[in-house]
Structure formats: C-alpha cells, structure tokens
Design a protein around this motif. Structure first.
Motif, PDB file in Angstrom:
ATOM      1  N   TRP A   1       7.088  -8.034   1.972  1.00  0.00           N
ATOM      2  CA  TRP A   1       6.434  -7.102   1.048  1.00  0.00           C
ATOM      3  C   TRP A   1       6.489  -7.658  -0.374  1.00  0.00           C
ATOM      4  O   TRP A   1       5.497  -7.641  -1.102  1.00  0.00           O
ATOM      5  CB  TRP A   1       7.131  -5.743   1.128  1.00  0.00           C
ATOM      6  CG  TRP A   1       6.477  -4.673   0.302  1.00  0.00           C
ATOM      7  CD1 TRP A   1       6.746  -4.356  -0.987  1.00  0.00           C
ATOM      8  CD2 TRP A   1       5.433  -3.783   0.724  1.00  0.00           C
ATOM      9  NE1 TRP A   1       5.942  -3.326  -1.401  1.00  0.00           N
ATOM     10  CE2 TRP A   1       5.130  -2.952  -0.369  1.00  0.00           C
ATOM     11  CE3 TRP A   1       4.749  -3.606   1.917  1.00  0.00           C
ATOM     12  CZ2 TRP A   1       4.156  -1.964  -0.308  1.00  0.00           C
ATOM     13  CZ3 TRP A   1       3.777  -2.622   1.981  1.00  0.00           C
ATOM     14  CH2 TRP A   1       3.490  -1.813   0.875  1.00  0.00           C
TER      15      TRP A   1
ATOM     16  N   SER B   1       3.502  -9.490  -3.418  1.00  0.00           N
ATOM     17  CA  SER B   1       3.314  -8.953  -4.765  1.00  0.00           C
ATOM     18  C   SER B   1       3.129 -10.060  -5.795  1.00  0.00           C
ATOM     19  O   SER B   1       2.877  -9.787  -6.963  1.00  0.00           O
ATOM     20  CB  SER B   1       4.521  -8.083  -5.163  1.00  0.00           C
ATOM     21  OG  SER B   1       5.672  -8.891  -5.355  1.00  0.00           O
ATOM     22  N   THR B   2       3.246 -11.333  -5.366  1.00  0.00           N
ATOM     23  CA  THR B   2       3.120 -12.449  -6.302  1.00  0.00           C
ATOM     24  C   THR B   2       2.523 -13.667  -5.617  1.00  0.00           C
ATOM     25  O   THR B   2       2.711 -13.860  -4.411  1.00  0.00           O
ATOM     26  CB  THR B   2       4.491 -12.818  -6.909  1.00  0.00           C
ATOM     27  OG1 THR B   2       4.333 -13.918  -7.815  1.00  0.00           O
ATOM     28  CG2 THR B   2       5.475 -13.217  -5.822  1.00  0.00           C
TER      29      THR B   2
ATOM     30  N   GLU C   1      -1.553  -0.813  -7.624  1.00  0.00           N
ATOM     31  CA  GLU C   1      -0.710  -1.955  -7.279  1.00  0.00           C
ATOM     32  C   GLU C   1      -0.125  -1.781  -5.876  1.00  0.00           C
ATOM     33  O   GLU C   1      -0.106  -2.731  -5.084  1.00  0.00           O
ATOM     34  CB  GLU C   1       0.411  -2.101  -8.304  1.00  0.00           C
ATOM     35  CG  GLU C   1       1.259  -3.339  -8.090  1.00  0.00           C
ATOM     36  CD  GLU C   1       2.305  -3.516  -9.169  1.00  0.00           C
ATOM     37  OE1 GLU C   1       3.128  -4.442  -9.028  1.00  0.00           O
ATOM     38  OE2 GLU C   1       2.306  -2.736 -10.144  1.00  0.00           O
ATOM     39  N   TYR C   2       0.361  -0.588  -5.564  1.00  0.00           N
ATOM     40  CA  TYR C   2       0.913  -0.321  -4.232  1.00  0.00           C
ATOM     41  C   TYR C   2      -0.163  -0.515  -3.173  1.00  0.00           C
ATOM     42  O   TYR C   2       0.075  -1.130  -2.136  1.00  0.00           O
ATOM     43  CB  TYR C   2       1.457   1.111  -4.184  1.00  0.00           C
ATOM     44  CG  TYR C   2       2.389   1.378  -3.023  1.00  0.00           C
ATOM     45  CD1 TYR C   2       3.770   1.360  -3.198  1.00  0.00           C
ATOM     46  CD2 TYR C   2       1.897   1.654  -1.752  1.00  0.00           C
ATOM     47  CE1 TYR C   2       4.626   1.607  -2.141  1.00  0.00           C
ATOM     48  CE2 TYR C   2       2.743   1.898  -0.682  1.00  0.00           C
ATOM     49  CZ  TYR C   2       4.114   1.875  -0.888  1.00  0.00           C
ATOM     50  OH  TYR C   2       4.964   2.110   0.163  1.00  0.00           O
TER      51      TYR C   2
ATOM     52  N   ILE D   1      -0.892  -4.280  -2.625  1.00  0.00           N
ATOM     53  CA  ILE D   1       0.132  -4.957  -1.823  1.00  0.00           C
ATOM     54  C   ILE D   1      -0.027  -4.577  -0.357  1.00  0.00           C
ATOM     55  O   ILE D   1      -0.018  -5.432   0.534  1.00  0.00           O
ATOM     56  CB  ILE D   1       1.551  -4.607  -2.316  1.00  0.00           C
ATOM     57  CG1 ILE D   1       1.773  -5.135  -3.735  1.00  0.00           C
ATOM     58  CG2 ILE D   1       2.609  -5.180  -1.373  1.00  0.00           C
ATOM     59  CD1 ILE D   1       3.087  -4.695  -4.356  1.00  0.00           C
TER      60      ILE D   1
END
Length: 281
Positions: A196, A200-201, A27-28, A31
């Motif tokens: 940031w 993420s969305t 996930e990191y 992003i």
C-alpha cells in the motif's frame, strides 16, 4: 465590519478544511485505484510466466537468508546470540529489495493486492486461490533450490556451516504453534501495508527506504515470513537430526495461512471497507 471579517475568516477556514478533505479522499482513492489495477494486471499473467516469476522470487529472496547465515556465523561466539538475532534485521531486507524492485512474484507482497480486485467484484475467490497456488508453489520451489545450492557452496567458501543453518532454522520454529501463527499474521499485515505504501510513491529511493523499514521491522521483531521462513526451516531440516519434514510442513502451513490472513484481511479487506464506508460517496 468585525462581524463580516469573522464570517469571511470562518468561510475561508471551512473552505480550506473542505479542500483538505477532498484532497485526502482523492489521494486515498488514487492509491486504492493503483493497487486494484496492479492486482488486475497480475491476474492477467499466464500461469507459466507467473510460476516462473515466483520461482525467481524464491531464489532472489534467498539472498536475505544467505546474509542472515553469513552474519550469524561471523558474530557467533563474539556477540550474545539474542543480540545477533536482532542485528540480523539489518541485512534481512536485502532479498526483499531485489524481489520487489525487480517485480518478481512474491506471495506475501501480493496477498492484499490480489484480494482487492476480488472485493471490487472484478475477480472471483477461486481465481484468487488459483493465483496464490501458483505463486506459493513457485516461491517454495525457488527457496528450496536456493537452500540446496547455498548449503553446498557456503562451507567451501567458509561463509558459514551447516550448523549455522540449523541454528537459524531452529530459532525460527522453536515457538508454540499459536505464537507462530499470530506472528505470521503480523508479518503478512506488514507486507500488505508495504505494498500500500509503495503505491503512494514512484520515487526509487523512497521505495527502497520503505522496503527496508517494513521488512526490517519484520526481521527485528522475529515475525514469521513464510517465504524466507521456508528457506530457513528447510535448511535446518536438511542438516538437523531433531527437525523433521513434518515440522517443516507444519511451519509452512501455519506461516502461509497467517501471512494470507494478515495481508488479505487486515490490509486488503479493511482498507477497502474504509474507502467503501467513508469515501465511496
């Protein structure tokens, strides 16, 4: 049997823990990859288009200023001034929502984004400074144009007065230089963090909430945002006998430098180094 069961339970827990760690790394990385890609796409925009987009952002962010002045004028004399400046944080995010969702080029939203391709070796520091120059120029020009326009129109519509503009701008610059500079770093930090979080969305409502939350914190805390502040202080300069053009320029330099440090170093550099140190392998 009990020993075997315990071993199986331990193995399952270790597996779940490892799976979560892998998911977190993934996930990191996702992003970070999206932010770097976004920055790289900005670098590809030609100078003319980028500057025009930045001018539009400067105009659109002016609607935050318009609402700040209107609400201040409405509440002045009815509510204590300290309370008014806290309440202004409710309308402060409106211009940011317009600019960010509309994909206009806003300096403080792009500081961390544009830094990451440089840290990743895809772009040079000179290319970064060049892009920043076009965006800042466009944002400042757009803000000045909006200030001139709304400063002429608002009194005729009884929305607010020139005295309101002076009060708003004076509140922004009455701090010592070091306070203003550190405050601008915090604002840049929050704007870099906002970008940031937005990466993420993809949900529009979530994105609006994130913009409202982060920029609302900037407004409530009175942290100095260079582009909104450009409009606030320039508006005060136009109608004040005590605020000089040098005061305006000094504010703009400190705010731009602080915002750049907050977005590029505190968010861009640190986020990249965290990944490089812990997740790259």
């Amino acid at each position: 049997m009990k020993t075997e069961t315990k071993k199986q339970e331990k193995f399952q827990k270790d597996l779940e823990k490892k799976s979560k760690e892998i998911d977190g790394v993934s996930e990191y990385r996702d992003i970070l990859s999206r932010v770097i890609h976004e920055g790289e796409e900005i670098f590809k925009i030609n100078s003319k288009a980028l500057t025009l987009s930045a001018v539009i952002a400067g105009l659109e962010i002016g609607f935050s200023y318009f609402l700040l002045c209107t609400l201040y004028y409405l509440l002045s004399g009815k509510v204590e001034e300290t309370t008014i400046f806290k309440l202004l944080s409710v309308v402060y995010p409106v211009g940011f929502i317009m600019v960010i969702l509309g994909k206009s080029a806003l300096f403080t939203e792009q500081t961390s984004v544009l830094t990451l391709p440089v840290l990743n070796g895809q772009r040079t520091i000179w290319e970064l400074l060049r892009i920043w120059g076009f965006v800042v120029l466009g944002n400042v020009v757009g803000g000045i144009l909006f200030t001139l326009f709304i400063g002429f129109l608002a009194p005729h519509l009884s929305l607010f007065t020139h005295e309101t503009m002076v009060s708003i701008g004076s509140h922004v610059i009455h701090y010592d230089a070091w306070v203003l500079f550190l405050s601008a770093i915090v604002a840049g930090w929050l704007m870099g963090l906002l970008n940031w979080l937005l990466n993420s969305t993809l949900n529009s409502l979530t994105r609006i909430f994130l913009i409202f939350m982060i920029t609302g914190v900037i407004g409530f805390g009175g942290f100095h945002h260079s582009i909104v502040g450009n409009i606030e202080v320039f508006g005060a300069f136009l109608h004040s006998e005590t605020i000089t053009f040098l005061d305006y320029l000094w504010f703009l330099v400190l705010a731009l430098l602080g915002n750049a440090i907050g977005g590029a170093i505190v968010v861009g550099l640190f986020k990249y180094r965290i990944f490089e140190s812990n997740y790259a392998n």
